[in-house]
Write an enzyme that holds these catalytic residues in place. Structure first.
Site, short mmCIF file in Angstrom:
data_model
loop_
_atom_site.label_atom_id
_atom_site.label_comp_id
_atom_site.label_asym_id
_atom_site.label_seq_id
_atom_site.Cartn_x
_atom_site.Cartn_y
_atom_site.Cartn_z
N CYS A 2 6.99 45.08 1.42
CA CYS A 2 7.50 46.08 2.34
C CYS A 2 8.51 45.43 3.28
O CYS A 2 8.31 44.31 3.75
CB CYS A 2 6.43 46.75 3.19
SG CYS A 2 5.20 47.61 2.23
N ARG A 27 12.02 43.16 -0.94
CA ARG A 27 10.62 43.03 -0.51
C ARG A 27 9.73 44.15 -1.06
O ARG A 27 8.51 44.06 -1.03
CB ARG A 27 10.55 43.05 1.02
CG ARG A 27 11.28 41.91 1.68
CD ARG A 27 11.13 42.00 3.18
NE ARG A 27 9.75 41.78 3.55
CZ ARG A 27 9.23 40.61 3.89
NH1 ARG A 27 9.99 39.54 3.93
NH2 ARG A 27 7.96 40.50 4.22
N TRP A 73 6.34 48.76 -0.78
CA TRP A 73 5.67 48.27 -1.98
C TRP A 73 4.25 48.77 -1.86
O TRP A 73 3.48 48.31 -1.02
CB TRP A 73 5.72 46.74 -2.00
CG TRP A 73 5.17 46.14 -3.23
CD1 TRP A 73 5.84 45.89 -4.40
CD2 TRP A 73 3.82 45.70 -3.45
NE1 TRP A 73 4.98 45.33 -5.32
CE2 TRP A 73 3.73 45.20 -4.77
CE3 TRP A 73 2.67 45.68 -2.67
CZ2 TRP A 73 2.57 44.69 -5.31
CZ3 TRP A 73 1.49 45.18 -3.21
CH2 TRP A 73 1.46 44.68 -4.52
N ASN A 99 3.83 47.04 7.52
CA ASN A 99 3.72 46.15 6.37
C ASN A 99 2.37 45.46 6.49
O ASN A 99 2.07 44.87 7.52
CB ASN A 99 4.86 45.12 6.44
CG ASN A 99 4.76 44.07 5.36
OD1 ASN A 99 4.07 44.25 4.37
ND2 ASN A 99 5.45 42.96 5.57
N GLY A 100 1.54 45.56 5.45
CA GLY A 100 0.21 44.93 5.52
C GLY A 100 -0.84 45.91 5.03
O GLY A 100 -0.52 46.92 4.40
N GLU A 500 5.85 28.26 -16.38
CA GLU A 500 6.95 28.84 -15.62
C GLU A 500 7.87 29.67 -16.52
O GLU A 500 8.28 30.78 -16.15
CB GLU A 500 7.73 27.70 -14.90
CG GLU A 500 8.95 28.12 -14.12
CD GLU A 500 8.69 29.09 -12.98
OE1 GLU A 500 7.53 29.40 -12.67
OE2 GLU A 500 9.68 29.59 -12.42
N LYS A 504 8.50 33.69 -15.99
CA LYS A 504 9.82 34.29 -15.80
C LYS A 504 10.02 35.44 -16.79
O LYS A 504 10.49 36.50 -16.43
CB LYS A 504 10.95 33.27 -16.00
CG LYS A 504 11.13 32.23 -14.93
CD LYS A 504 11.70 32.75 -13.63
CE LYS A 504 10.60 33.09 -12.67
NZ LYS A 504 10.12 32.06 -11.80
N GLU A 507 7.74 38.53 -15.94
CA GLU A 507 7.99 39.33 -14.74
C GLU A 507 9.26 40.14 -14.79
O GLU A 507 9.33 41.19 -14.19
CB GLU A 507 7.86 38.51 -13.44
CG GLU A 507 8.83 37.42 -13.23
CD GLU A 507 8.57 36.67 -11.92
OE1 GLU A 507 7.92 37.18 -11.01
OE2 GLU A 507 9.05 35.53 -11.81
N HIS A 523 -7.01 24.90 -29.74
CA HIS A 523 -8.30 25.44 -29.29
C HIS A 523 -8.26 26.97 -29.17
O HIS A 523 -9.12 27.56 -28.53
CB HIS A 523 -8.69 24.82 -27.95
CG HIS A 523 -8.86 23.33 -28.03
ND1 HIS A 523 -9.88 22.74 -28.73
CD2 HIS A 523 -8.10 22.32 -27.54
CE1 HIS A 523 -9.77 21.43 -28.64
NE2 HIS A 523 -8.68 21.15 -27.93
N LYS A 626 9.13 40.48 -3.51
CA LYS A 626 9.50 39.08 -3.34
C LYS A 626 8.43 38.26 -2.62
O LYS A 626 8.01 37.23 -3.09
CB LYS A 626 10.83 38.99 -2.59
CG LYS A 626 11.33 37.59 -2.37
CD LYS A 626 11.69 36.91 -3.68
CE LYS A 626 12.13 35.49 -3.50
NZ LYS A 626 12.11 34.77 -4.78
O1 M6R Z 1 7.09 32.56 -1.50
P1 M6R Z 1 6.12 31.82 -2.37
O2 M6R Z 1 6.72 30.63 -3.00
O3 M6R Z 1 4.85 31.50 -1.67
O4 M6R Z 1 5.76 32.85 -3.52
C1 M6R Z 1 4.78 32.57 -4.48
C2 M6R Z 1 4.82 33.54 -5.62
O5 M6R Z 1 4.55 34.83 -5.16
C3 M6R Z 1 6.17 33.55 -6.34
O6 M6R Z 1 6.52 32.28 -6.79
C4 M6R Z 1 6.14 34.52 -7.53
O7 M6R Z 1 5.26 34.05 -8.50
C5 M6R Z 1 7.55 34.70 -8.10
N1 M6R Z 1 7.82 36.10 -8.31
C6 M6R Z 1 7.75 34.00 -9.39
O8 M6R Z 1 9.02 34.18 -9.91
#
Ligand code: M6R
Length: 631
Positions: A2, A27, A73, A99-100, A500, A504, A507, A523, A626
């Site tokens: 948010c 956000r 969000w 926000n929260g 990673e 990517k 998401e 395994h 984000k």
């Molecule tokens: O701001 P942060 O690094 O603490 O965020 C952690 C995760 O939320 C963040 O890396 C998330 O997994 C990303 N969307 C990955 O691309």
């Protein structure tokens, strides 16, 4: 999660609020709304992105130089016009954005309904505005907000206005970030500085439990008991160009291309060629007295930052010869962890606002660990909670998929590892009698770090061509864009890169992807391999551990024998694994612990390209936001 903006001043509020919302859209983007106060209140809300809100507002007048706005969000209540913020009290006087999550909202809602308040939304937020309404009788707005918040549990960043007090904006924070922007005769409040940059660089970061009351002549920061708090005004170093796309179609692509510069910024002033010392201001303060005696390290982070932490855990344990573990902050904080005396906690967060990482930092502090942070956003909550740390200086990362933050985190952790290797107490040998911190080729690592930006540039040029769209990454993306599953395999330092790469892809392209240790494949996941399955194998040769290359070569054989379609990430000139692969992506040679930086870049680009080909917006993937400021 948010985005919140508030404005009080002399200018028309509407364009300032909408402009601010657009800069905060990363956000959250499932619905948005705005309320402006002149003599009376005008407000509008809309499901969808901010462009939908703008369309809805196109033919309406919104006079007034006081207002609030929100991009959502969803947590409680699905995205809809009604659930969008601002929320309004029964009499249509007070408007609030939040926000929260208000955790005791159910009981508060029941109580307020019994008292006659009418609820229209399914959100937790709406209780706050009715609670403020209840306490507004006989009190001014800030007093009503204080009383309401003292009855509320949970996390909030809120901004509130009332048409009965058209020269007042009240904001408060507990757990969700809020920053106040200051300009003569004008005040702004926002979830992060991106919204403020066009107007001011003078800011005040609110801490948990603080609130601010602004009018056109000034502001006052207090706690919820109305005790005044003196706050320091800080200057933001980011500029506007940094939060714009600069000709790139998406922030994500811009940020991928910014990596050479971002890594240089992380290195800047901290290492120098030919020298075998590092300059880290975080290691100069009080904490330096404690660090030589640490006997274990606990790295805490979420998502991509956790992957960077896994790389660092491999590295630090190998070099420092003390136990180093890396945990997901979200799991760690709820499992009654034991922290031994002498533990150093290193928390990693791009945003510095991730609720779980923040919770883990608070917990390890309580348990007596020394705390360092690896954070990108200056002044963020985690940056202010830790005893010391290393800022990435990567510049703002707006794309929801984290890219440049990852390479800078691995860079910063590599520098920190060098720093720790110098100061750790060597007088206590290992039980085996070997020295606790063996000598490392410090200068070689520094020299390699310094040429890393060039090597990243080389990877970018070698694998992707923005204009012609003819690079290897485009070819793979075109061929595999319709697949439903991907497998990513790596070992050692590259196991986190398999995670990673898969994250990517998941998401932003919404393709199911598994990241796995190549060693673990037999395994279980081996059962998934058939001729439909693309398997990305991260297999650069490792001169430090040649056995690891041989082993991953056998893993590749196993995949090939079952018809899997191999995409190999290898060093230039590789002969063995390349011969088994359908597609080969070459990266320059570097030190084993820096390979993750080079190997991640083609995977970021692959995910980006597939997402775009599938018609997705990589900057605003569905369901994501984000910075994850709720649990
Ligand atoms: O701001 P942060 O690094 O603490 O965020 C952690 C995760 O939320 C963040 O890396 C998330 O997994 C990303 N969307 C990955 O691309």
């Amino acid at each position: 999660m948010c985005g919140i903006v508030g404005y009080i001043g002399t200018k028309e509020a509407k364009p300032i609020l909408l402009g601010g919302l657009k800069r905060l859209e990363y956000r959250g983007y499932d619905s948005a709304g705005i309320a402006v106060i002149d003599q009376a209140m005008s407000q509008v809300k809309s499901i969808g992105k901010i462009s939908s809100l703008e369309k809805k507002m196109a033919n309406q007048e919104f006079p007034g130089s006081l207002g609030i706005a929100h991009t959502r969000w969803a947590t409680h209540g699905q995205p809809s016009d009604i659930n969008a913020h601002p929320h309004i009290d029964c009499q249509g006087i007070i408007a609030l954005v939040h926000n929260g999550i208000i955790e005791n909202y159910q009981s508060l809602r029941q109580l307020l309904m019994q008292e006659g308040h009418e609820f229209v939304s399914e959100t937790d937020t709406e209780v706050l505005v009715h609670l403020i309404e209840k306490h507004y009788e006989g009190n001014n707005l800030e007093q009503a907000v204080q009383r309401a918040l003292l009855q509320s549990q949970g996390a909030y960043g809120i901004v509130v206005v009332s048409s009965s007090e058209p020269n007042k904006l009240v904001a408060a924070r507990n757990g969700s970030p809020l920053v106040l922007g200051i300009k003569k005769g004008e005040y702004f409040v926002a979830s992060d500085v991106a919204a403020l940059l066009p107007y001011t660089r003078q800011v005040i970061y609110l801490n948990d439990g603080e609130m601010v009351t602004m009018d056109r002549d000034g502001y006052k920061v207090t706690n919820l008991f109305n005790q005044k708090i003196d706050k320091e005004i800080e200057k933001i170093k980011w500029d506007l160009a940094m939060i714009e796309k600069g000709g790139f179609p998406h922030f994500m692509l811009k940020e991928i291309y910014e990596q050479p510069q971002a890594i240089s910024n992380t290195l800047s002033g901290r290492v120098k060629g030919g020298q075998n010392i590092v300059h880290l201001r975080s290691l100069d303060g009080d904490i330096i007295k404690k660090l030589p005696h640490i006997n274990s390290i606990k790295i805490l982070a979420c998502g991509t930052s956790w992957h960077a932490g896994l790389v660092a855990a491999f590295l630090m344990e190998k070099v420092l010869r003390i136990p180093v573990t890396c945990e997901q902050a979200s799991e760690f904080r709820y499992r009654s962890p034991v922290i031994q005396p002498g533990t150093l906690a290193i928390s990693i967060s791009q945003s510095g606002e991730t609720a779980d990482t923040k919770g883990a930092v608070e917990l390890v502090k309580e348990l007596g660990a020394y705390n360092l942070g690896i954070v990108n956003v200056v002044g963020s909550t985690i940056a202010r909670l830790v005893d010391g740390g290393v800022y990435l200086h990567a510049g703002p990362e707006i794309g929801v998929a984290s890219t440049k933050a990852f390479s800078c985190q691995v860079t910063a952790l590599s520098i920190l590892n060098l720093g720790l290797s110098k100061i750790l107490d060597r007088s206590q040998p290992l039980p085996s009698g070997k020295p606790r911190v063996p000598d490392i080729d410090f200068k070689k690592i520094v020299d390699e770090l310094l040429i890393l930006p060039e090597k990243v540039e080389q990877v970018l040029k070698g694998v992707y061509d923005i204009k012609s769209k003819r690079g290897i990454v485009h070819k793979i993306a075109e061929e595999l864009q319709d697949k439903n599953n991907f497998l990513y395999l790596g070992r050692g330092y590259n196991y986190p890169i398999a995670l990673e790469g898969a994250l990517k892809l998941k998401e932003i392209s919404y393709i199911h992807a598994e990241g796995y240790s190549a060693a673990e494949m037999k395994h279980g996941p081996i059962a998934l391999i058939d001729k439909e399955m693309p398997v990305v194998i991260i297999a650069p040769s490792d001169s430090e551990e040649p056995i690891s290359y041989d082993k991953i070569a056998s893993n590749a054989e196993v995949v090939r024998a079952r018809g899997g379609r191999i995409i190999a990430i290898v060093n230039e000139g590789d002969k063995i694994i390349s011969n088994m692969a359908e597609w080969v992506i070459e990266i320059p040679n570097t030190l084993a612990h820096l390979v993750p930086i080079l190997a991640t870049i083609p995977l970021q680009l692959l995910a980006y390209e597939i997402a775009v080909l599938r018609g997705n917006d990589p900057d605003m993937p569905r369901n994501l936001a984000k910075s994850v400021t709720v649990e």
